[in-house]
Design an enzyme around this catalytic site. Sequence first.
Site, PDB file in Angstrom:
ATOM      1  N   ASP A 123       0.484  11.591   2.660  1.00 45.41           N
ATOM      2  CA  ASP A 123       1.978  10.828   2.570  1.00 45.41           C
ATOM      3  C   ASP A 123       2.979  12.329   2.388  1.00 45.41           C
ATOM      4  OD1 ASP A 123       0.422   8.607   3.080  1.00 45.41           O
ATOM      5  OD2 ASP A 123       1.824   7.400   1.914  1.00 45.41           O
ATOM      6  N   SER A 144       5.747   1.422   1.865  1.00 42.53           N
ATOM      7  CA  SER A 144       4.240   2.060   2.441  1.00 42.53           C
ATOM      8  C   SER A 144       4.646   2.128   3.992  1.00 42.53           C
ATOM      9  CB  SER A 144       3.264   1.517   1.956  1.00 42.53           C
ATOM     10  OG  SER A 144       2.020   1.584   2.774  1.00 42.53           O
TER      11      SER A 144
END
EC number: 4.2.1.9
Length: 615
Positions: free
Chosen positions: A123, A517
């Site tokens: 990420d 997310s």
Amino acid sequence: MPKLRSATSTEGRNMAGARALWRATGVKDNDFGKPIIAIANSFTQFVPGHVHLKDMGSLVAGAIEEAGGIAKEFNTIAVDDGIAMGHGGMLYSLPSRELIADSVEYMVNAHCADALVCISNCDKITPGMLMASLRLNIPVIFVSGGPMEAGKTKLSDQLIKLDLVDAMVAGADSRVSDADSEQIERSACPTCGSCSGMFTANSMNCLTEALGLSLPGNGSMLATHADRRELFLEAGRRIMDLATRYYQHDDESALPRNIANFKAFENAMTLDIAMGGSSNTVLHLLASAQEGEVDFTMDDIDRLSRLVPHLCKVAPSTPKYHMEDVHRAGGVMGILGELDRANLLHNDVYHVAGSNLADVLARFDIVQTDDAAVHKFFSAGPAGIPTTKAFSQDCRWDSVDNDRKEGCIRSREFAFSQEGGLAVLSGNVALDGCIVKTAGVEVENHTFIGSARVFESQDDAVAGILGGEVVAGDVVVIRYEGPKGGPGMQEMLYPTSYLKSRGLGTKCALITDGRFSGGTSGLSIGHVSPEAAAGGTIGLVQTGDRIEIDIPARSIKLAISDIELAARRTAMEALGKDAWKPLGRVRQVSMALKAYALLATSADKGAVRDTSKLV
């Protein structure tokens, strides 16, 4: 002609000490004068997306040295957002992006490297390295670890595909038996690689292809597939080509700021909207644009979101397709090809895989080319064997998916929706905008009016949801979780997952100055700017207030009068040093996070550090 940066530490009698140290790393007499290529790896045993990267640097280094360069590898940190989720560890995730960017800059500039290969995957690692690359502006190429295979298991005699979010939702759903929950948990993440849906990691790795900084297949080729090995080798060869073009031929088209220019950022955002990418990509593109001195803003994202259709629908927006299916349908090049045919792309931008994007699409878009090697490349599929080993299988689909009417990737005519997968909303709650991943929102929820249920932290929101405080029709408001207020801008995957587990996933909305997310779906609106800690209106919302959300109109509104809103602001400001702080929140904040908070900007600026505060 540009001089090799490394000459600073390798030429001249006064650099005898530096050369002595270079020799101690294995550099020979005939190596001096060759370009020094830094390899920024991010191997760690903490993260499934990075657990297999230990030997990748050696692969790239071998290709660099065969092509006449000197390869020197170093490592960055890598935080696993999934493991850090739901506790204080998530405070460190976004700030780690700046640490990664800084560490790459420090290593490359301290040692005068001439070019850079970024081995990333998850990420914050790809964004951090991207920010550093545009900051440094030396030849660069990205090659990621690749996506995980989708999980698969049989429940009630039915084969289902899974990912991380399924395990989280099942674990919180009292209707799911312990046995089924454990079976889902054991099956959800079967291999090494970045989580298998269009979550943040895979979204960002796809965007590097659109930015022109990585090779075709980088975002979609499975981590486990043997074909991915060639991407690492080719990255080593390509970086030497880029370095030669710049240092020997003064070709500035080999530099990242000339590749990832404004048009390329528009291409990347266009891709993101078309594939319903993670809303986190907005943060990272805005931050990277600032590093590259590209004037790309939320206004540009808003403009593009009104033009681009939703051409590729992938988990978490649907359980049917995962990254392995995107690859079979032609990967990023397949989506870009459809955007190009819809006249939504700048195909004249430079690209590390060819002279320009048009050239790359002509060779790698499976609709345009009949090249058997290209079709074989995109037929690479999953093996379904749990493993942490890269290149461990060579399974293939019988054919590629070039069905642009009902397949994983659609043409504009047969788009999943003529509205794109991301949208920018604004209104008195978010004067500087906020982001919603429309790809994951049910059509009936594109307009929503509800009653605010306010929480001062993610922890309180989780307790409230699981404790039954939140009911159908509520708009859950989670504030003081922005870059400054958290600090660190936590992801809200647990609150959204728990809403689903209680049957409220389509019956409630959630808005926050935090973020989500890439695994989030539902009416989840994040990045509210300005954040509460910066004096944003979200800090003035009270439980019971009416909130009106209208995605088609791109609006989000707190339905109180301007007079009432002004009165609340006056009352807040009267609190002095206690103004714009969460009530009753107990949270341990380390010195490192306090330092981050002092410079952090709101999400509409990419949550970058405002260094003007240092002057």
